[in-house]
Design an enzyme around this catalytic site. Structure first.
Site, PDB file in Angstrom:
ATOM      1  N   THR A  33       0.869  -1.189   0.000  1.00  0.00           N
ATOM      2  CA  THR A  33       0.000   0.000   0.000  1.00  0.00           C
ATOM      3  C   THR A  33       0.898   1.229   0.000  1.00  0.00           C
ATOM      4  OG1 THR A  33      -0.145  -0.117   2.426  1.00  0.00           O
ATOM      5  CG2 THR A  33      -1.945  -1.099   1.173  1.00  0.00           C
ATOM      6  N   LEU A  57       5.097  -6.401  12.960  1.00  0.00           N
ATOM      7  CA  LEU A  57       6.381  -7.066  12.776  1.00  0.00           C
ATOM      8  C   LEU A  57       7.504  -6.070  12.558  1.00  0.00           C
ATOM      9  CD1 LEU A  57       5.175  -9.802  10.237  1.00  0.00           C
ATOM     10  CD2 LEU A  57       5.215  -9.948  12.739  1.00  0.00           C
ATOM     11  N   LEU A  88      13.257   5.975  22.707  1.00  0.00           N
ATOM     12  CA  LEU A  88      13.632   7.307  23.169  1.00  0.00           C
ATOM     13  C   LEU A  88      15.087   7.637  22.828  1.00  0.00           C
ATOM     14  CD1 LEU A  88      11.863   7.624  26.663  1.00  0.00           C
ATOM     15  CD2 LEU A  88      11.234   8.723  24.502  1.00  0.00           C
ATOM     16  N   ASN A  89      15.701   6.827  21.963  1.00  0.00           N
ATOM     17  CA  ASN A  89      17.060   7.134  21.519  1.00  0.00           C
ATOM     18  C   ASN A  89      17.030   8.271  20.508  1.00  0.00           C
ATOM     19  OD1 ASN A  89      18.278   5.191  23.084  1.00  0.00           O
ATOM     20  ND2 ASN A  89      18.319   3.647  21.467  1.00  0.00           N
ATOM     21  N   GLY A 138      18.721  10.563  17.444  1.00  0.00           N
ATOM     22  CA  GLY A 138      19.551  10.223  16.297  1.00  0.00           C
ATOM     23  C   GLY A 138      19.082  10.900  15.031  1.00  0.00           C
ATOM     24  N   CYS A 182       7.154   1.360   7.335  1.00  0.00           N
ATOM     25  CA  CYS A 182       5.967   1.500   8.187  1.00  0.00           C
ATOM     26  C   CYS A 182       5.792   2.889   8.795  1.00  0.00           C
ATOM     27  CB  CYS A 182       6.000   0.445   9.294  1.00  0.00           C
ATOM     28  SG  CYS A 182       5.835  -1.246   8.696  1.00  0.00           S
TER      29      CYS A 182
END
Length: 431
Positions: free
Chosen positions: A85, A158, A255-256, A258, A265
């Site tokens: 999709t 997943l 909560l990292n 970067g 997704c």
């Protein structure tokens, strides 16, 4: 039970293999004859940890592939729609493949005498199962949903790279069905898994998937926003998040700080939920800010690099990591993509390396120099951008020594310069 799986991408191939592992008979349906041949040969069409082993174990035994919808539907009790999709320009999802699969299922169900359940596993916005898939299947089958065939929505949760493990060890299973019979049949497929099943209606099941991913994306963009503030104040943002994450209401995961999130997704799902909200007349400002922060975040690495070495024209810049995350070859929405685009605009010479994702990135940027190792990319480099959290990038001490100008901008908090014997000019994106 006997199930058919439409689509052999990440979700479809993993679902097929794992349903076989759970003791079901599985038929994969794909219009791509090459994928059909691969699956029947016991080879995964995509890379996913543990998938090749499962396909080799069950292929031509309890798992086969075909392009024949009629055969697959006639010989199974339920069909899972696991097709792509993709996002449109406005963020809304393109349902053309879902619609085509629904029509093909309808035509096959028309020839069938007994009850069949159509299960949407593709990620689709609320109301899609009931207002798009259901009427198409009814139209092409000439039969009535809830009477002659069932309809359900069964979202997947997943992680790429860990999809087989996640399928077999779920933290939640959601079944949204139009009736009890459909709900029971789909739920029975998961009976051997130790997980409570949430039973609801299709639109709620669809919404659960979008809220799940949007909330995780929110945590990441929130952490990056806070990290950007902490950097300006000279505060260790990881120390902040470690403490905040001890609160059981918040938790530490996602909560990292970067370079931001990518993949098939999070970006697509947040944008699709924004699109759906706009469609019904609601302006989702918080969701839009999540996307905006994520879009800006990787370009901060270029800014930091320019502060260190100035004009990037003709400078050799090593880009380490092309996949959107480690343990996958997937480059969809990788944060390396906007970084490479910007470097090319600035006329830098790029030396790129990733242990798995080189081939995919070559299709987007065929003129970039791709290296066979981090060492090759770093040799004589004027700067280095660490984009993906591959473990091999944690130990580049000797490789950094080969740089012409040892400037390292870390987008994933992988390097501890104090533990290196080679002195580098190190800068973290948020620390």
């Amino acid at each position: 039970m006997k199930v058919s799986i439409i689509g052999s991408g990440y979700v479809g191939s993993v679902s097929a293999a794992c349903f076989a592992e759970l003791g079901h008979e599985v038929i994969c349906i794909d219009i791509d004859e090459e994928k059909v041949k691969q699956i029947n040969a016991g080879t995964a069409p995509i890379w996913e940890e543990g998938l090749d082993e499962l396909l080799a174990k069950y292929s031509q035994k309890t798992l086969i592939a075909t392009s024949d919808y009629d055969y697959a539907v006639e010989n199974t009790d339920a069909s899972f729609i696991c097709v792509g999709t993709p996002s449109g320009e406005d963020g809304s999802i393109d349902l053309s493949i879902v619609k085509a699969a629904s029509a093909s299922l309808g035509k096959a169900i028309a020839k069938k005498d007994h009850y069949h359940v159509v299960v949407v596993k593709s990620t689709v916005v609320p109301e899609t199962t009931e207002k798009v898939v259901l009427p198409i299947v009814e139209e092409y089958s000439g039969k009535k949903a809830g009477k002659d065939f069932g309809i359900a929505m069964n979202p997947e949760f997943l992680r790429e790279g860990k999809a087989v493990y996640d399928f077999m060890h779920p933290d939640k299973i959601v079944v949204g069905a139009i009736d009890e019979r459909s709900s029971f049949i789909v739920s029975e497929l998961y009976r051997r898994l130790d997980c409570e099943i949430t039973r609801t209606n299709p639109r709620t099941a669809e919404m659960i998937k979008y809220v799940n991913n949007s909330f995780l994306a929110t945590k990441i963009s929130f952490a990056n926003e806070v990290g950007n503030i902490c950097k300006q104040l000279g505060i260790n943002t990881y120390e902040v998040m470690d403490a905040v994450g001890t609160d059981f209401r918040i938790e530490r995961q996602f909560l990292n700080c970067g370079a931001g999130f990518g993949g098939s997704c999070f970006p697509k799902d947040v944008k699709a939920l924004i699109g759906k909200a706009n469609q019904i007349g609601y302006v989702p400002e918080l969701l839009q800010s999540i996307v905006d922060v994520n879009n800006r975040q990787p370009l901060k690495m270029i800014e930091l690099l320019q502060e260190k070495i100035g004009d990037l024209r003709n400078k050799r810049i090593a880009v380490l990591g092309l996949a959107f995350k480690n343990d996958t070859d997937d480059i969809r929405e990788s944060r390396s993509i906007p970084v490479i685009e910007k470097l090319l605009q600035l006329e830098a010479d790029i030396a790129a390396y990733d242990p798995m994702a080189e081939e995919g990135m070559k299709k987007l940027f065929p003129d970039v120099a791709y290296c066979k190792s981090a060492s090759e990319a770093l040799t004589e480099a004027d700067g280095c951008l660490i984009m993906t959290e591959w473990n091999e990038f944690r130990n580049l001490d000797q490789e950094f020594a080969a740089m012409a100008n040892r400037v390292v901008i870390d987008g994933r908090n992988l390097i501890n310069p104090k533990k290196l014997s080679t002195e580098i000019d190190y800068e973290g994106i948020c620390w």
